[in-house]
Design an enzyme around this catalytic site. Structure first.
Site, mmCIF file in Angstrom:
data_model
loop_
_atom_site.group_PDB
_atom_site.id
_atom_site.type_symbol
_atom_site.label_atom_id
_atom_site.label_comp_id
_atom_site.label_asym_id
_atom_site.label_seq_id
_atom_site.Cartn_x
_atom_site.Cartn_y
_atom_site.Cartn_z
ATOM 1 N N GLU A 1 0.832 -1.202 0.000
ATOM 2 C CA GLU A 1 0.000 0.000 0.000
ATOM 3 C C GLU A 1 0.873 1.261 0.000
ATOM 4 O O GLU A 1 0.583 2.241 -0.689
ATOM 5 C CB GLU A 1 -0.917 0.028 1.236
ATOM 6 C CG GLU A 1 -1.895 -1.143 1.341
ATOM 7 C CD GLU A 1 -1.316 -2.347 2.091
ATOM 8 O OE1 GLU A 1 -0.098 -2.592 1.976
ATOM 9 O OE2 GLU A 1 -2.092 -3.031 2.781
ATOM 10 N N THR B 1 10.985 -43.677 -10.245
ATOM 11 C CA THR B 1 11.837 -42.506 -10.044
ATOM 12 C C THR B 1 13.315 -42.812 -10.224
ATOM 13 O O THR B 1 14.137 -41.902 -10.192
ATOM 14 C CB THR B 1 11.626 -41.927 -8.635
ATOM 15 O OG1 THR B 1 11.771 -43.004 -7.706
ATOM 16 C CG2 THR B 1 10.246 -41.349 -8.482
ATOM 17 N N ARG C 1 11.539 -24.285 -5.081
ATOM 18 C CA ARG C 1 12.501 -24.020 -3.996
ATOM 19 C C ARG C 1 12.457 -22.561 -3.578
ATOM 20 O O ARG C 1 12.516 -22.246 -2.390
ATOM 21 C CB ARG C 1 13.920 -24.383 -4.458
ATOM 22 C CG ARG C 1 14.144 -25.873 -4.567
ATOM 23 C CD ARG C 1 15.605 -26.174 -4.869
ATOM 24 N NE ARG C 1 15.797 -27.594 -5.102
ATOM 25 C CZ ARG C 1 16.912 -28.131 -5.594
ATOM 26 N NH1 ARG C 1 17.942 -27.359 -5.910
ATOM 27 N NH2 ARG C 1 17.009 -29.436 -5.770
#
Lengths: 380, 380
Positions: free
Chosen positions: A88, A197, A220
């Site tokens: 603001e 994986t 990250r």
């Protein structure tokens, strides 16, 4: 490296908070001004402003502000960094003409308390704005509706709830931490199409492509901490830092995430000279956690370190433990368009006997990242 | 049930075709009219027409036709079913004014040969159309450019190649079969997020939701044959038929796919009275294939049965065999947003030792289907 932080590894006298994702603030809608069509347009611009601070404001939320007078944008700003003025204030300062009688669009309730900077609600009142449109209230107990109260009692029209969902997406960690005393937990996996994986041999460099790995830098950069397992450190020796030059901000401006290594079997903690062997242990903010309780760990990261966004980048066992404990808010799957076969290693180690015990998620987003897909799921 | 079809199970004297995905027709571009901007708009409408026949024209291709005069669509049609008139004829018949001087948009080269119906190129010539815009040439050796030649020699302007890619998507099976003497092979799997298709116990009903299962009906309705394994028949006793009322066509209009059961171990073939036990064996078009060579099977399905689109709905071993043999054109993964854990059964049984031997695909399409995702991949 803080080896086995006393604090984190001594959970004896910790009472875990009861977790609720509900906003505890009840809104008295009668006092509010009704939204206008153009409010959605301008709030979207304020959200775009807020995004500029996304990687740098931690632990503060990312907030944007737009000031509009006679359908003209006369000022805009965002909160860049903890300790610096809020959105603001930057927006008011940037105004190219008097803000008297204007409308301010803010993506989060203006603060009512004096922290590192004076309260923004007061700055808005002094500036002479006639109306303030707010995407959502601030669940921070120091604010929690008091910012709005200040504005209302100064005779300013206040409209709340415009683009609230979109605005909340910017600060999932901050909002959850304020509401539940727990960080928002993202679990990231890079997997083949058939949910593998790594090969049986452990070979896993690389399953997903460079664009997906670059995208992980974004995750990250959003995170106050990265949790991994000692096995991952020993096998892959990752750096687990933010190093991308493609985030739209200088790397030096981004607070590096704390690295937390789960090491129940004490394969890393207390081993003399082991800091030399692994990249993350060169980082003096790395923590080794040798206790069992993952929810205590998460709670302490929030309470002791003001960490609101946690990223898990670990092997299938650590990932499985967090899923089993129901501690994952968002599952982010980078899926490569390849088949690795049944002898390759599983994505998640988790013993489930029957279909009714499956872990369910809801697809939130699906995005091509290079030749791979990024799938974002919210835990059910 | 044709138990152990002689033909299919005796592959001794079959020479496999050399497979090329290239279109063997070389275009002499000088003779063609240049495409106009509006051609793309009208060809898209012709493609929409063609889609109306997608589930019913087998083994014929789905073709649509639009006739345009002075920027007004004056006729439209599609090929509904083998044996019935082609799209061009329906479009000419539907014309609300004289087609003299008009432009016809056809999604596939008009035929030049008299098959079950007279040649469409001749019908177009007789009608007085001035220009014909064609998405792609017909690789069918009976046509292969001769349709265009007929039009050109009648003094009609011909433009070829407008929206060719989109139009080819409608007839992947027909086009591949004409070019390579092999059907287009789709492999469908329904899997969890971590690549599991059943619990260790075999429990697998249901991993994906009703919308995904309904979507599979579309795949079946596109297919001339469904290949499965005897294990799947014995364990799940599936019907493998098209039965949906939501395909936009009456089920009775859709030719049911032939069911081919791979049964090398002869668990189903020659077992007396076994027809009673399993739903698919009630189907007298079901075939049991007891040989090894999957590419011979596919070739024979094309040559002996005019089957151009094959869908594999089988367990992880049969699926793995087709992938291993490089016989899959398109992999269609229905992915449910759930984790079933490492002890659940793998999606694809395929022994791969190192990352460099992985099977790669290219993502073609990604679509939400209820709460699941449908991912379409093209084999690399």
């Amino acid at each position: 490296m803080t080896s086995s932080s006393e604090n984190l590894n001594n959970p004896s006298d910790i009472t875990m908070p009861s977790i609720s994702t509900k906003n505890a603030i009840s809104l008295p809608p009668v006092q509010y001004d009704a939204p206008k069509t153009e409010d959605y347009y301008y709030m979207n611009l304020a959200i775009e402003e807020a995004k500029k601070g996304l990687f740098t404001t931690r632990p503060n939320p990312a907030v944007g502000c737009i000031i509009v007078k006679n359908n003209l944008i006369i000022g805009s700003g965002f909160h860049p960094k903890a300790g610096e003025p809020h959105a603001e204030v930057f927006a008011l300062r940037s105004a190219v003409q008097s803000v008297e009688g204007s409308t301010a669009y803010v993506t989060l309730e203006p603060c009512s308390h004096t922290g590192k900077t004076p309260p923004c609600a007061v700055a808005l009142i002094k500036s002479g704005v006639a109306r303030v449109v707010i995407a959502g209230l601030d669940p921070n107990p120091k604010v929690a509706g008091r910012g709005v109260d200040l504005l209302l009692s100064a005779g300013i029209k206040v409209c709340v709830g415009v683009c609230q969902d979109q605005a909340e997406q910017l600060n999932l960690g901050f909002l959850k931490a304020m509401r539940c005393q727990m960080p928002y937990v993202r679990l990231k996996v890079a997997t083949s199409l058939d949910g593998r994986t790594a090969m049986a041999s452990g070979e896993s460099k690389w399953i997903t492509g460079p664009a997906a790995r670059e995208d992980v830098q974004r995750l990250r950069a959003l995170s106050g901490a990265i949790i991994t397992g000692s096995q991952t450190i020993i096998e892959d020796n990752p750096s687990l830092n933010v190093r991308s030059e493609q985030l739209g901000v200088e790397v030096g401006q981004i607070p590096q995430p704390k690295v937390v290594i789960l090491d129940r079997r004490k394969r890393l903690s207390g081993v003399k000279g082991i800091e030399q062997s692994y990249q993350v242990l060169h980082n003096d903010k790395a923590i080794i956690y040798t206790e069992d309780d993952l929810s205590v760990l998460l709670h302490r990261l929030k309470v002791d370190y003001d960490i609101y966004d946690v990223l898990i980048e670990a092997g299938s066992k650590v990932s499985g433990s967090f899923i089993e404990a129901g501690l994952v808010d968002e599952l982010i799957v980078y899926q490569a368009p390849c088949i690795l076969g049944h002898s390759a290693q599983p994505m998640i180690t988790l013993d489930i006997d029957n279909l009714s015990s499956q872990r369910r998620f809801t697809l939130k987003e699906c995005q091509r990242v290079g030749t791979d897909l990024r799938l974002n799921f919210i835990a059910q």
